[in-house]
Design a protein around this motif. Structure first.
Motif, PDB file in Angstrom:
ATOM      1  N   TRP A  54      33.003  43.311  29.488  1.00 50.77           N
ATOM      2  CA  TRP A  54      32.129  42.771  30.522  1.00 50.77           C
ATOM      3  C   TRP A  54      32.154  41.240  30.516  1.00 50.77           C
ATOM      4  O   TRP A  54      32.258  40.606  31.555  1.00 50.77           O
ATOM      5  N   VAL A  55      32.085  40.641  29.318  1.00 55.56           N
ATOM      6  CA  VAL A  55      32.097  39.180  29.210  1.00 55.56           C
ATOM      7  C   VAL A  55      33.454  38.635  29.638  1.00 55.56           C
ATOM      8  O   VAL A  55      33.535  37.637  30.354  1.00 55.56           O
ATOM      9  N   ALA A  56      34.541  39.301  29.218  1.00 57.71           N
ATOM     10  CA  ALA A  56      35.880  38.839  29.600  1.00 57.71           C
ATOM     11  C   ALA A  56      36.067  38.919  31.106  1.00 57.71           C
ATOM     12  O   ALA A  56      36.651  38.018  31.726  1.00 57.71           O
ATOM     13  N   GLY A  57      35.562  39.976  31.724  1.00 55.25           N
ATOM     14  CA  GLY A  57      35.646  40.087  33.181  1.00 55.25           C
ATOM     15  C   GLY A  57      34.816  39.036  33.883  1.00 55.25           C
ATOM     16  O   GLY A  57      35.173  38.547  34.956  1.00 55.25           O
ATOM     17  N   MET A  58      33.717  38.667  33.282  1.00 60.09           N
ATOM     18  CA  MET A  58      32.842  37.658  33.884  1.00 60.09           C
ATOM     19  C   MET A  58      33.426  36.255  33.742  1.00 60.09           C
ATOM     20  O   MET A  58      33.329  35.436  34.657  1.00 60.09           O
ATOM     21  N   VAL A  59      34.045  35.968  32.610  1.00 60.29           N
ATOM     22  CA  VAL A  59      34.564  34.626  32.340  1.00 60.29           C
ATOM     23  C   VAL A  59      35.733  34.296  33.262  1.00 60.29           C
ATOM     24  O   VAL A  59      35.894  33.156  33.697  1.00 60.29           O
TER      25      VAL A  59
END
Length: 154
Positions: free
Chosen positions: A51-56
């Motif tokens: 989720w964080v990687a997709g957001m970044v």
């Protein structure tokens, strides 16, 4: 895929350090290190890393972060301009019949909470009919502090 591999490697290294620490009979510290080492694997398994990687890596997220920064800068700029131009808070309406005494500059005068608090308590307070004594010079105010520091060898 790369983030999951890195998190797994960090967890494995942390568990290795925990094992060495336990070998040295520092079990409380080893348990704490093992707990921290399990966090990256837990984040991978819950999907938080994905989720964080997709957001970044989304441009829309960075545009949102930029807009939040611009909003914060605008708020801080308006506060700075307001303080500089006004120099005091905006006037508030006073209730009828209850006007505070005003000091220079139109600000309310504030009395000290305990005006005689620094005077000794045994009869050295202000006497009626006598003019108040002038405040001591700043050098005299620090003489007590210097004496205390010298007493303690500082």
């Amino acid at each position: 895929m790369l983030a999951e591999t890195i998190c797994s490697a960090v967890s494995a290294a942390g568990l290795g350090i925990a094992a060495v620490t336990a070998y040295r009979r520092r079990f409380l510290t080893a348990t704490r290190i093992a707990a921290y080492a399990l966090v990256p694997v837990a984040l991978v398994l819950t999907g938080a890393v994905e989720w964080v990687a997709g957001m970044v890596f989304k441009p829309s997220v960075w545009i949102g972060v930029g807009l939040l920064g611009v909003a914060w800068l605008l708020l801080m700029a308006t506060r700075a301009v307001e303080r500089r131009t006004l120099g005091r808070p905006a006037k508030q309406k006073e209730p009828r019949g209850q006007k505070e005494p005003r000091a220079a500059g139109g600000r309310p005068a504030r009395d000290a909470v305990a005006p005689d608090a620094s005077a000794p308590s045994l009869g050295a307070g202000p006497r009626p009919g006598r003019a108040p004594e002038r405040a001591a010079a700043p050098a005299d105010d620090f003489s007590d502090i210097e004496a205390i520091l010298k007493k303690h060898g500082i």
